[in-house]
Design an enzyme around this catalytic site. Structure first.
Site, PDB file in Angstrom:
ATOM      1  N   HIS A  20      -4.856   7.569 -32.998  1.00 45.96           N
ATOM      2  CA  HIS A  20      -5.727   8.317 -32.092  1.00 45.96           C
ATOM      3  C   HIS A  20      -7.127   8.361 -32.699  1.00 45.96           C
ATOM      4  O   HIS A  20      -7.286   8.631 -33.893  1.00 45.96           O
ATOM      5  CB  HIS A  20      -5.211   9.739 -31.874  1.00 45.96           C
ATOM      6  N   ARG A  63      -0.886   2.252 -25.935  1.00 42.02           N
ATOM      7  CA  ARG A  63      -0.574   3.189 -24.850  1.00 42.02           C
ATOM      8  C   ARG A  63      -1.819   3.710 -24.152  1.00 42.02           C
ATOM      9  O   ARG A  63      -2.770   4.141 -24.801  1.00 42.02           O
ATOM     10  CB  ARG A  63       0.238   4.362 -25.405  1.00 42.02           C
TER      11      ARG A  63
END
Length: 395
Positions: A227, A364
């Protein structure tokens, strides 16, 4: 002492709970978790959950997911996820999940990186907690469901090439075989294997190691997502996530000269790469994230948890930039499963981050994880129920 159930589910995050709640109510089902019931990554999800808004949104949602995944996604799985989104949201509402609404009562949607339009439902910045807590409350109300904390799976029970349950280790260290007609692995990701991760440290991918011992098919074990924005800290332990919704609502990234250096709405892997490049160029351990473009009232209403946590760390996001750094966040690979979450071993299923159904490809798309987990957990429950019905009919 040996125990026996119709199904045993390893994990009590959204995937495990949603699967259990879609199995017949008269089946005895056991759910186990390695820690306490609220220490699953599902509780930590901040941004939200995607939903197909209408038919006109389908093509762009499909393309956004495929593009973020570098077109290595399994197209069939992406379609199943998107087409299943609206019914999943309706089911969550029946379980009491509360999503943000506009003044007229319609859903309020937000946008995150790599989405071409807003299609993400949310509950403040604690969407995962809102969904998981409501599913957990419903599970506790079901008399056929037994939930055990501080219980780990240490092995599978395998007979004639079929899964027959698990070997469990209880909190006191004792080992007990738990027999089940069907076993569902929903044990989460691999963040505990990393020094810097947004995951709980006890999530170490145990199911992957056990599956490998039995030659169960695995897929894309190198597909690990970082992230871009976690709150920088020198303290040990899990990193606090600064949701991608923050950038979706207008927050910007600066280097140490207070210059923007990347399009904040690019896919996560590209933003992460840009941040790392900038950190290397400036020889610094973090970059700055500014929420100044977001009105203060929106910060306090949409991101109260982020505001509160940063304030505890000494940063007022309504007035100051905050230091952010990439950290391990999500695992796109895992135990290979088909469209119904079946693994390559008979009577063994895998759902959630433990599994790899191909939805995410190599990277993702933001806020697809909760949806993917729920859609394919329900498919697993339906497939198991159907199989049992066929077995009993033919008996």
């Amino acid at each position: 002492m040996e125990q026996s159930y119709q199904a045993v589910i390893v994990g009590t995050g959204v995937a495990g709970l949603f699967c259990a709640l879609h199995l017949p109510r008269h089946w005895p089902v056991l759910l186990i978790t390695k820690s306490d019931l609220e220490s699953s990554d599902s509780f930590l999800a901040q941004g939200g959950i995607c939903m197909l808004r209408d038919e006109a949104d389908y093509a762009s949602y499909f393309e956004d997911t495929m593009k973020a995944g570098h077109y290595e996604n399994r197209a069939e799985s992406v379609e199943l996820m998107i087409r299943g989104s609206q019914s999943v949201i309706r089911t969550l509402e029946r379980f009491g999940v509360d999503f943000a609404r506009e003044a007229d009562g319609s859903f309020r949607f937000t946008r995150e990186g790599a989405h071409s339009r807003p299609r993400i439902l949310f509950h403040q910045d604690i969407t995962g907690q809102e969904i998981t807590s409501k599913l957990l409350a419903e599970a506790k109300r079901r008399p056929n469901l037994t939930l055990l904390e501080y219980t780990s799976m240490v092995d599978l029970l395998v007979e004639n090439g079929q899964c027959a349950g698990i070997l469990a280790q209880y909190a006191d260290g004792s080992l007990h075989p738990i027999r089940a007609e069907y076993t569902i692995l929903a044990s989460g990701g691999i963040g505990g294997r990393y020094v810097h991760s947004t995951n709980f440290p006890h999530l170490t991918g145990d199911a992957l190691d056990i599956a490998a011992r039995y030659g169960i098919r695995l897929e894309h074990l190198d597909y690990v997502q970082f992230h871009p924005t976690t709150l920088y800290s020198t303290k040990p332990g899990r990193r606090f996530l600064i949701s991608e919704s923050v950038r979706g609502e207008g927050a910007v990234l600066y280097n140490h000269n207070m210059e923007r250096f990347v399009n904040e709405l690019l896919p996560r892997d590209l933003v992460t790469a840009a941040i790392r490049k900038e950190m290397e160029r400036e020889k610094v351990p973090f970059v700055w994230l500014s929420m100044a473009p977001i009105p203060k009232e929106d910060i306090l209403s949409h991101f109260p948890n982020i505001y509160r946590h940063c304030l505890e760390e000494g940063y007022d996001v309504t007035r100051q930039c905050i230091p952010v750094v990439p950290a391990q966040h999500y695992f796109m690979g895992g135990i290979w499963v088909d469209r119904d979450s079946k693994t390559s071993m008979d009577r063994l299923f895998a759902v959630g981050e433990t599994s790899c159904n191909g939805v995410h490809g190599a990277n993702r798309l933001a806020s697809n994880s909760l949806l993917e987990s729920l859609v394919f957990a329900r498919r697993a429950a339906n497939a198991i129920t159907s199989s049992v019905q066929k077995e009993r009919t033919s008996a």
